[in-house]
Scaffold this active site. Structure first.
Site, PDB file in Angstrom:
ATOM      1  N   CYS A  31      20.371 -21.730-197.818  1.00  0.00           N
ATOM      2  CA  CYS A  31      20.919 -20.747-198.768  1.00  0.00           C
ATOM      3  C   CYS A  31      22.444 -20.880-198.808  1.00  0.00           C
ATOM      4  CB  CYS A  31      20.507 -19.348-198.326  1.00  0.00           C
ATOM      5  SG  CYS A  31      21.390 -18.008-199.115  1.00  0.00           S
ATOM      6  N   CYS A  42      24.441 -17.789-198.148  1.00  0.00           N
ATOM      7  CA  CYS A  42      24.418 -17.413-196.727  1.00  0.00           C
ATOM      8  C   CYS A  42      25.466 -18.208-195.953  1.00  0.00           C
ATOM      9  CB  CYS A  42      23.034 -17.661-196.133  1.00  0.00           C
ATOM     10  SG  CYS A  42      21.709 -16.705-196.923  1.00  0.00           S
TER      11      CYS A  42
END
Length: 127
Positions: A43, A46
């Protein structure tokens, strides 16, 4: 000192939280994508937010609080609309990263997790 914990997957998260009370300290949880072989999450958001979150934990998290890193799974697992993290009323995730204070209203989602001022406010708010 902030107590850090790592949990991978929904079943492990539920099992961990079932018996965990934090001994009175705030319980903060970061939901993030699982890490790939290179040590980074699949991600991108993230990965972008991670250094801001780590700095906020070091400088703003209260003593004796807890910070739980929860991997929501790989990309296909997360993208499944029936992913249990999306359905669980305690987590009710729609984006990652998401950071919550367990059983409290404090919540940061997506790009908010990479904003130093919002992270400072997140950790400064009392239960």
């Amino acid at each position: 000192m902030v107590h850090k914990h790592h949990v991978a997957g929904y079943d492990a998260f539920v099992a961990f939280m079932k018996d965990f009370n934090g001994n009175g300290g705030a319980i903060n949880i970061l939901f993030t994508g699982a890490k790939l072989e290179n040590g980074l999450s699949w991600c991108g958001d993230c990965v972008d937010a991670a250094p801001f979150i780590e700095k906020a934990i070091e400088t703003n998290a209260p003593e004796n609080s807890h910070f739980i890193y929860v991997d929501v799974g790989d990309r296909p697992t997360w993208k499944d609309m029936n992913n249990p993290f999306r359905k669980d009323t305690n987590t009710h995730l729609s984006v990652i990263p998401t950071m919550i204070r367990w059983k409290q209203p404090q919540r940061l989602e997506g790009e908010q997790c990479g904003k130093a001022d919002l992270l400072e406010l997140f950790f400064s708010e009392d239960d």
